[in-house]
Structures are given as structure tokens and as C-alpha cells.
Enzyme design. Structure first.
Site, PDB file in Angstrom:
ATOM      1  CG  ASP A  28      -0.358   0.045   2.550  1.00 35.63           C
ATOM      2  OD1 ASP A  28       0.329   1.035   2.517  1.00 35.63           O
ATOM      3  OD2 ASP A  28      -0.520  -0.927   3.370  1.00 35.63           O
ATOM      4  CB  VAL A  29       0.117   4.985  -0.584  1.00 35.88           C
ATOM      5  CG1 VAL A  29      -0.881   5.228   0.144  1.00 35.88           C
ATOM      6  CG2 VAL A  29       0.929   5.877  -1.508  1.00 35.88           C
TER       7      VAL A  29
END
Length: 261
Positions: free
Chosen positions: A129-130
Site C-alpha cells: 500500500d502507499v
């Protein structure tokens, strides 16, 4: 009056038979040469692998002298896929925070593909994820990518997790036994706490934001999350945002991991 035929010239049907036989002769490169070029050892070693029946081509056990077409044939050693198609590349990236794990982002954010060479085109293997940092593979070898991400192969991913608060022995036990999430019980994980509030967690599933949700479930939200290993692949010297190609030995180890797991 007819002209006698040349005794050295075969009759037309024989020529046709000869031409048909030529079409049926095996073409391509010798299998042991192809294997050697991908890091499975010297040609002699690869010949021994073939002789021991450990090499298959398109699902069939190969024989010495077999020729293959790297563009078309599927080659495996001990069940491990061998990427022999020309132009295959394998990158290891240390993903920094703020970078999206996708080939293209509709919001204009920087993606992991932006951090590696644009040609040949590659895609990320799995997702981070970011806000998560750490190791990520990118490749154009679709077969290997599928095996790494498919749950049935159970390739381990190891994380260093900074969490809020010190985790009790009971919390560690829950991680090791499996944590009940909204999408079901997680598989048992390897979990330790090298220092207060710092976990080393190894899982082999690939659920969305799984590590973060597991830590939330035991009451210790994640403050920082870094992936440090993918199967046998690790590199502590690779700085955030940097990438490198996998070595021949690493590619072989990865292929063996997805076969044995």
C-alpha cells in the site's frame, strides 16, 4: 521414346517423403544450453539434470538431445518454471512511502513503474500500500509472477513492523496462531519482538493490508511498515527508491521457492 531417368535422382514421391521428414526434425536450441544460460549450472550439470528426469518441457519429461523454442516452450526444473523467453527482466525495488504499487495511477501520483526502466514494460508482483515501504519485485515474466502471488504456493513475505505500544506474549501468540479478521482467520504467522514495539512478522498470504489489520486486531496500530524479504530475496543495502536486477542465482532461488512451496 522415353528418356531413362537418372539413377541418382529419387522418384518424386521419395523427394516428398524426404521433405516431410525434414519438417519433422526437431528445431530450436539444445535444452541444456538454454538451461545453462538461465543459471542452472554448466552445460554438463544441466545435462545431468535432464538425465535424472528432473526437467520437463510442456509437461513432458525431457530427454537428452531435446531441442526447445524459448519463445513457445514451457520449461521446468523440479517443478520450478524457468524463464527462458528472450527479453525477460526481473527488478528488485525498495519502494518508498507515497509511491503507488500500480502501473498507472488515475490521480497522477508517482508509481513503482516510474522508478524502474520504461522498457521493457514490467508490472509489480503483488502490492504494497502507499504508506508501506520495502522490497517489491517487478517483472515481465507473467508465469513466475503468478506463482509468487498465488496463495497455493505460500511464498513468505517478511516485515519489520513498528507498532504503538509493547506487544504482550499473548498478542504475539495470537499472531502466531492466527487472527480473526473481517474476511476470516489468518494463517499462522512467524512473529517475534526484537525490541519493544518492533515486530518481525512473516506471513505467506496476500490479503489487502493484512499486516496492518492483524496488528489493529491485537490492539497495536502500525506506525511504520517495511517489507524486508520476499521468499529467498532480501537486500539490506538497497536504499528507498533504488532498484537493481536480480542476479541469476536469485532468479533460480525464487523459481525453486515457488516450486517447493
Amino acid at each position: 521414346m522415353t528418356t531413362p531417368s537418372d539413377p541418382d535422382e529419387p522418384e518424386a514421391p521419395l523427394w516428398e517423403q524426404w521433405a516431410e521428414q525434414r519438417k519433422q526434425l526437431p528445431t530450436g536450441e539444445r535444452l541444456q544450453k538454454v538451461l545453462a544460460s538461465t543459471g542452472w549450472g554448466s552445460r554438463r550439470t544441466c545435462e545431468e539434470l535432464i538425465a535424472e528426469g528432473r526437467v520437463t518441457v510442456n509437461g513432458d519429461v525431457a530427454q537428452l538431445g531435446r531441442r526447445v523454442d524459448p519463445e513457445q516452450d514451457r520449461i521446468e526444473v523440479d517443478g520450478a518454471p524457468v524463464g527462458v523467453k528472450p527479453g525477460l527482466v526481473y527488478y528488485l525495488l525498495n519502494k518508498p512511502t507515497g509511491v503507488v504499487t500500480t502501473a498507472k495511477d488515475t490521480h497522477g501520483r508517482r508509481t513503482v513503474v516510474d522508478l524502474v526502466p520504461s522498457e521493457p514494460r514490467v508490472f509489480p508482483v503483488g502490492r504494497l500500500d502507499v504508506d508501506t515501504e520495502g522490497l517489491l519485485l517487478l517483472t515481465n515474466d507473467g508465469d513466475l509472477a503468478h506463482r509468487i502471488t498465488h496463495p497455493s504456493h505460500g511464498v513468505e513475505k517478511e516485515y519489520l513492523v513498528h507498532v504503538k505500544g509493547r506487544v504482550s506474549q499473548g498478542g504475539l501468540r495470537r499472531l502466531r496462531d492466527g487472527v480473526e479478521l473481517d474476511d476470516g482467520l489468518t494463517a499462522p504467522a512467524a512473529a517475534s519482538q526484537p525490541s519493544p514495539g518492533v515486530l518481525r512478522l512473516t506471513i505467506h498470504e496476500g490479503r489487502n493490508r493484512q499486516v496492518r489489520r492483524m496488528c489493529d486486531a491485537i490492539g497495536h496500530p502500525v506506525l511504520r511498515l517495511v517489507r524486508t524479504r520476499i521468499g529467498p530475496i532480501t537486500d539490506r543495502s538497497l536504499r528507498p527508491g533504488d532498484w537493481r536486477e536480480l542476479s541469476t542465482g536469485e532468479r533460480r532461488a525464487l523459481a525453486e521457492a515457488v516450486a517447493t512451496s
